[in-house]
Design an enzyme around this catalytic site. Structure first.
Site, PDB file in Angstrom:
ATOM      1  N   GLY A   8       0.835  -1.210   0.000  1.00 16.30           N
ATOM      2  CA  GLY A   8       0.000   0.000   0.000  1.00 16.30           C
ATOM      3  C   GLY A   8       0.865   1.253   0.000  1.00 16.30           C
ATOM      4  N   GLN A  12      -2.265   6.935   1.380  1.00 23.39           N
ATOM      5  CA  GLN A  12      -2.034   8.194   2.108  1.00 23.39           C
ATOM      6  C   GLN A  12      -0.810   8.104   3.012  1.00 23.39           C
ATOM      7  OE1 GLN A  12      -4.458   9.276   5.408  1.00 23.39           O
ATOM      8  NE2 GLN A  12      -4.081  11.459   5.183  1.00 23.39           N
ATOM      9  N   TYR A 141     -15.144  -2.390   8.993  1.00 23.64           N
ATOM     10  CA  TYR A 141     -13.752  -1.945   9.180  1.00 23.64           C
ATOM     11  C   TYR A 141     -13.291  -2.231  10.609  1.00 23.64           C
ATOM     12  CZ  TYR A 141      -9.909   1.537   9.117  1.00 23.64           C
ATOM     13  OH  TYR A 141      -8.697   2.196   9.179  1.00 23.64           O
TER      14      TYR A 141
HETATM   15  C1  AKB Z   1     -10.970   6.147   8.643  1.00 22.74           C
HETATM   16  O1  AKB Z   1     -11.581   7.203   8.791  1.00 22.74           O
HETATM   17  O2  AKB Z   1     -11.479   5.109   8.200  1.00 22.74           O
HETATM   18  C2  AKB Z   1      -9.524   6.098   9.077  1.00 22.74           C
HETATM   19  C3  AKB Z   1      -9.371   5.536  10.447  1.00 22.74           C
HETATM   20  C4  AKB Z   1      -9.767   6.332  11.620  1.00 22.74           C
HETATM   21  O3  AKB Z   1      -8.928   4.434  10.591  1.00 22.74           O
HETATM   22  N1  AKB Z   1      -8.929   7.397   9.009  1.00 22.74           N
END
Ligand code: AKB
Length: 321
Positions: A8, A12, A141
């Site tokens: 990656g 960013q 996530y």
């Molecule tokens: C997101 O917003 O998904 C990331 C994180 C807080 O992991 N910047």
């Protein structure tokens, strides 16, 4: 000298981490990999290979070819994109991580991967969230991040892989823009501030999240990876943060430099729901105690630098007040 493989590397964090690592360890010792090739400095200033992290064979062959002794696994999709494509997110975030850990196990390599404040959930204590606490995230996530932390600890305990990680907040930078995250507004707002002196926030007033400026995030990764293993009680992952603000807080900071900056709101329910499930602020005591975590940029210092650097990058003149 370390031989580091970064996945990656054009994302960013990767775009800037790759360059910092090349400065410290030598350009030829840092192998940048990503799913795509481009003309950025990270892709051009040292060895670069196209690697799909879901392809174990390709990752292993690349790591072997470059004799990597350190793997920094950054390839992942962020919270808002993961919520829109949960199955894809599971396959990429978990499949990629497992492949990277297996590569580290076989090559006896040191290992870093970022976790996130997204690993916390609505039942986590909201303010000054402790290092060790309830972790029941309600986003894909977050599920990936908690599972990833456990998996990295498993590889340390079962196979002795030197795995280390940081629970990152929103990372703010003027170099490469993030994509698909919930905290991305805190980068977009600076672009809009210098270009249009106004911004419409998709995150509601009063929604606080942790943030950190990129130079501090890079230092945190390097300091953690260089830390004496004997001092680490935790490994995957450490709370780290430099500031916590809501959209009004960042707007107030921007107005110190752009007094007529205007902020209004058009809240995105999906990203707002994610943001509300995360802490307002987290406690980084364990990181300070175990490996000396520190940061340099608070909100106003970051704002000053972001505005200055973005004006240079976008070739904008400083308006006369
Ligand atoms: C997101 O917003 O998904 C990331 C994180 C807080 O992991 N910047």
């Amino acid at each position: 000298m370390k031989r580091i493989l970064v996945t990656g590397a054009l994302g960013q964090i990767g775009s800037e981490l790759t360059l910092r690592l090349r400065d410290i360890y030598g350009a030829s010792n840092v192998m940048a990999t990503d799913i795509r090739q481009n003309s950025s400095e990270a892709a051009q200033s040292g060895p670069f290979e196209v690697v799909d992290v879901t392809d174990f064979k390709q990752m292993m062959e690349t790591a072997k070819k470059y004799q990597a002794d350190t793997i920094m696994h950054l390839a992942a999709i962020l919270s808002a994109s993961a919520e829109a494509m949960p199955v894809f997110a599971w396959n990429l975030n978990m499949g990629g991580l497992l492949n990277a850990l297996e590569t580290a196990r076989e090559l006896k390599a040191q290992f870093f991967t970022p976790s996130s404040i997204g690993a916390f959930g609505p039942t986590t204590p909201k303010d000054n969230t402790p290092q060790d606490t309830i972790m029941r995230p309600t986003t894909m996530y977050g599920v990936n991040k908690v599972a990833g932390e456990l998996l990295a600890d498993y590889y340390f305990n079962k196979y002795g892989v030197d795995t280390r990680g940081l629970r990152f907040s929103g990372i703010i930078s003027y170099v490469a823009q993030p994509g698909g995250g919930t905290t991305d507004y805190a980068v977009e707002i600076y672009y809009k501030a210098v270009q249009e002196r106004k911004y419409t926030s998709y995150i509601a007033k009063g929604t606080f999240m942790d943030m950190m400026y990129m130079p501090d995030a890079l230092n945190a990764i390097i300091d953690l990876m260089e830390a004496d293993s004997c001092r680490l009680i935790h490994r995957n992952s450490f709370n780290v943060t430099a500031m916590s603000f809501d959209p009004e807080g960042i707007a107030a900071s921007i107005r110190r430099y752009i007094p007529d900056f205007k902020l209004d709101y058009d809240v995105d329910p999906s990203r707002q729901r994610i943001a509300e499930s995360w802490p307002n602020s987290i406690d980084a005591t364990a990181a300070r105690q175990e490996w000396g975590f520190k940061y340099e940029y608070d909100l106003d210092k970051m704002t000053e630098d972001m505005i200055d650097k973005l004006r240079q990058k976008l070739r904008l003149e400083v308006p006369k007040l």
